[in-house]
Design a protein around this motif. Structure first.
Motif, PDB file in Angstrom:
ATOM      1  N   GLU A  19       0.827  -1.206   0.000  1.00 34.71           N
ATOM      2  CA  GLU A  19       0.000   0.000   0.000  1.00 34.71           C
ATOM      3  C   GLU A  19       0.871   1.270   0.000  1.00 34.71           C
ATOM      4  O   GLU A  19       0.585   2.228  -0.726  1.00 34.71           O
ATOM      5  N   ILE A  20       1.912   1.253   0.810  1.00 36.74           N
ATOM      6  CA  ILE A  20       2.832   2.398   0.851  1.00 36.74           C
ATOM      7  C   ILE A  20       3.483   2.596  -0.517  1.00 36.74           C
ATOM      8  O   ILE A  20       3.575   3.712  -1.030  1.00 36.74           O
ATOM      9  N   ARG A  21       3.899   1.478  -1.127  1.00 41.11           N
ATOM     10  CA  ARG A  21       4.535   1.581  -2.451  1.00 41.11           C
ATOM     11  C   ARG A  21       3.580   2.178  -3.478  1.00 41.11           C
ATOM     12  O   ARG A  21       3.983   2.977  -4.314  1.00 41.11           O
ATOM     13  N   SER A  22       2.316   1.799  -3.399  1.00 37.86           N
ATOM     14  CA  SER A  22       1.401   2.356  -4.403  1.00 37.86           C
ATOM     15  C   SER A  22       1.127   3.838  -4.132  1.00 37.86           C
ATOM     16  O   SER A  22       0.957   4.620  -5.080  1.00 37.86           O
ATOM     17  N   ARG A  23       1.127   4.215  -2.870  1.00 35.81           N
ATOM     18  CA  ARG A  23       0.988   5.656  -2.572  1.00 35.81           C
ATOM     19  C   ARG A  23       2.205   6.440  -3.068  1.00 35.81           C
ATOM     20  O   ARG A  23       2.084   7.572  -3.558  1.00 35.81           O
ATOM     21  N   ILE A  24       3.378   5.840  -2.948  1.00 34.11           N
ATOM     22  CA  ILE A  24       4.598   6.495  -3.450  1.00 34.11           C
ATOM     23  C   ILE A  24       4.506   6.670  -4.967  1.00 34.11           C
ATOM     24  O   ILE A  24       4.766   7.757  -5.497  1.00 34.11           O
ATOM     25  N   HIS A  25       4.090   5.600  -5.655  1.00 32.81           N
ATOM     26  CA  HIS A  25       3.989   5.685  -7.115  1.00 32.81           C
ATOM     27  C   HIS A  25       2.971   6.735  -7.545  1.00 32.81           C
ATOM     28  O   HIS A  25       3.209   7.494  -8.486  1.00 32.81           O
ATOM     29  N   ALA A  26       1.851   6.790  -6.843  1.00 27.25           N
ATOM     30  CA  ALA A  26       0.829   7.788  -7.167  1.00 27.25           C
ATOM     31  C   ALA A  26       1.386   9.201  -6.976  1.00 27.25           C
ATOM     32  O   ALA A  26       1.158  10.093  -7.806  1.00 27.25           O
ATOM     33  N   ALA A  27       2.132   9.396  -5.895  1.00 27.99           N
ATOM     34  CA  ALA A  27       2.704  10.725  -5.630  1.00 27.99           C
ATOM     35  C   ALA A  27       3.756  11.078  -6.675  1.00 27.99           C
ATOM     36  O   ALA A  27       3.849  12.231  -7.112  1.00 27.99           O
ATOM     37  N   GLU A  28       4.539  10.082  -7.094  1.00 27.75           N
ATOM     38  CA  GLU A  28       5.544  10.338  -8.137  1.00 27.75           C
ATOM     39  C   GLU A  28       4.851  10.740  -9.440  1.00 27.75           C
ATOM     40  O   GLU A  28       5.255  11.698 -10.109  1.00 27.75           O
ATOM     41  N   GLU A  29       3.802   9.994  -9.763  1.00 26.29           N
ATOM     42  CA  GLU A  29       3.078  10.262 -10.997  1.00 26.29           C
ATOM     43  C   GLU A  29       2.467  11.670 -10.976  1.00 26.29           C
ATOM     44  O   GLU A  29       2.581  12.430 -11.930  1.00 26.29           O
ATOM     45  N   ALA A  30       1.834  12.002  -9.845  1.00 27.90           N
ATOM     46  CA  ALA A  30       1.204  13.318  -9.717  1.00 27.90           C
ATOM     47  C   ALA A  30       2.226  14.439  -9.861  1.00 27.90           C
ATOM     48  O   ALA A  30       1.910  15.534 -10.329  1.00 27.90           O
ATOM     49  N   ALA A  31       3.471  14.157  -9.435  1.00 26.27           N
ATOM     50  CA  ALA A  31       4.518  15.182  -9.501  1.00 26.27           C
ATOM     51  C   ALA A  31       5.239  15.166 -10.840  1.00 26.27           C
ATOM     52  O   ALA A  31       6.192  15.928 -11.040  1.00 26.27           O
ATOM     53  N   GLY A  32       4.811  14.274 -11.741  1.00 19.95           N
ATOM     54  CA  GLY A  32       5.472  14.171 -13.040  1.00 19.95           C
ATOM     55  C   GLY A  32       6.867  13.584 -12.946  1.00 19.95           C
ATOM     56  O   GLY A  32       7.732  13.853 -13.775  1.00 19.95           O
ATOM     57  N   ARG A  33       7.079  12.765 -11.915  1.00 18.82           N
ATOM     58  CA  ARG A  33       8.391  12.132 -11.740  1.00 18.82           C
ATOM     59  C   ARG A  33       8.324  10.672 -12.185  1.00 18.82           C
ATOM     60  O   ARG A  33       7.280  10.037 -12.060  1.00 18.82           O
ATOM     61  N   PRO A  34       9.445  10.122 -12.672  1.00 18.51           N
ATOM     62  CA  PRO A  34       9.423   8.714 -13.100  1.00 18.51           C
ATOM     63  C   PRO A  34       9.158   7.773 -11.925  1.00 18.51           C
ATOM     64  O   PRO A  34       9.614   8.045 -10.808  1.00 18.51           O
TER      65      PRO A  34
ATOM     66  N   THR B  88       3.836  14.777   0.346  1.00 21.05           N
ATOM     67  CA  THR B  88       4.236  16.182   0.181  1.00 21.05           C
ATOM     68  C   THR B  88       5.718  16.263  -0.172  1.00 21.05           C
ATOM     69  O   THR B  88       6.124  17.046  -1.040  1.00 21.05           O
ATOM     70  N   ALA B  89       6.519  15.451   0.511  1.00 20.81           N
ATOM     71  CA  ALA B  89       7.964  15.464   0.258  1.00 20.81           C
ATOM     72  C   ALA B  89       8.268  15.028  -1.178  1.00 20.81           C
ATOM     73  O   ALA B  89       9.120  15.617  -1.848  1.00 20.81           O
ATOM     74  N   ILE B  90       7.553  14.006  -1.655  1.00 22.33           N
ATOM     75  CA  ILE B  90       7.767  13.534  -3.036  1.00 22.33           C
ATOM     76  C   ILE B  90       7.396  14.635  -4.034  1.00 22.33           C
ATOM     77  O   ILE B  90       8.101  14.873  -5.010  1.00 22.33           O
ATOM     78  N   ALA B  91       6.300  15.338  -3.747  1.00 20.66           N
ATOM     79  CA  ALA B  91       5.888  16.440  -4.624  1.00 20.66           C
ATOM     80  C   ALA B  91       6.979  17.510  -4.714  1.00 20.66           C
ATOM     81  O   ALA B  91       7.131  18.167  -5.735  1.00 20.66           O
TER      82      ALA B  91
END
Ligand SMILES: *Cc1c(COP(=O)(O)O)cnc(C)c1O
Length: 219
Positions: A5-20, A195-198
């Motif tokens: 679940e944490i990994r999918s939240r990380i991926h979602a945050a990366e995607e939202a920030a336009g990061r690979p 927030t940090a990933i963003a």
């Protein structure tokens, strides 16, 4: 919450920030957690962990390393100069380089040992008197000093004040990294890693959201 679940939240945050996807490294902070919870996360395939005390890490990780290959340990807690050697023997990264005396000790030991963990300079972005880290105004000079000692400074790290908006601190840290040409940003914990990933985090340090509340701490 599960690791998946944490990994999918990380991926979602990366995607939202336009990061690979996979741009952010997840440090699972295992301090004070019972061994069986840590083993469970190892069995699920995770290999990057964070500890904040050298003593505790030394008691715990040699045993796990006999059972699991490829473990990468990050020291994220305050480091006393007299524990620097032990920390450098155990950890692949130290996130709490925060004063000249420690920098000099690590440089001397790195010479002797012929290797050095990746280093992050801790910045006290909230300028809290009781908290470790160099003041933001002193950060550039300290990074330069460490580089002058040939230390492998990969980035900067912060722990925002508990009662303030973390985004302001993450943005300040990102600015300090950018103007020093550093790519590593160690920021974001269980409550604020999205927030940090963003804001560009490359290393997030997540404990209780993965393992559950630490025994003895309020959940
Ligand atoms: C304990 C700790 C963390 C993890 O905190 P959680 O809120 O459990 O995710 C992150 N960074 C540092 C420096 C810590 O000491």
């Amino acid at each position: 919450m599960s690791l998946t679940e944490i990994r999918s939240r990380i991926h979602a945050a990366e995607e939202a920030a336009g990061r690979p996807p996979g741009d952010t490294r997840l440090i699972a902070v295992s301090k004070m957690q019972p061994d069986e919870r840590v083993a469970d996360v190892l069995v699920q395939g995770h290999r990057i962990f964070g500890e904040n005390r050298v003593q505790e890490a030394a008691g715990k990780w040699p045993g796990f390393r006999e059972r699991f290959d490829g473990i990468e340990l990050h020291l994220i807690g305050p480091l006393q100069t007299n524990k620097a050697r032990q920390a450098m023997e155990l950890a692949q990264a130290i996130h709490t380089l925060d004063r000249p005396k420690l920098a000099k000790a690590i440089a001397r030991l790195a010479q002797e040992m012929g290797r050095c963990p990746d280093l992050f300079v801790q910045v006290n972005t909230g300028e809290e008197p009781q908290k470790a880290g160099v003041m933001p105004v002193d950060a550039d000079a300290f990074v330069t000093e460490c580089q002058g000692l040939d230390l492998p400074v990969r980035g900067v790290m912060c722990i925002p004040p508990v009662d303030e908006e973390p985004a302001l601190h993450f943005a300040l840290l990102a600015k300090i990294a950018a103007r020093n040409g550093l790519s590593g940003l160690s920021m974001g914990m269980s409550g604020d890693f999205e927030t940090a990933i963003a804001l560009g985090a490359t290393h997030i340090r997540v404990g209780s959201a993965i393992f559950g509340a630490r025994p003895g701490e309020p959940g």
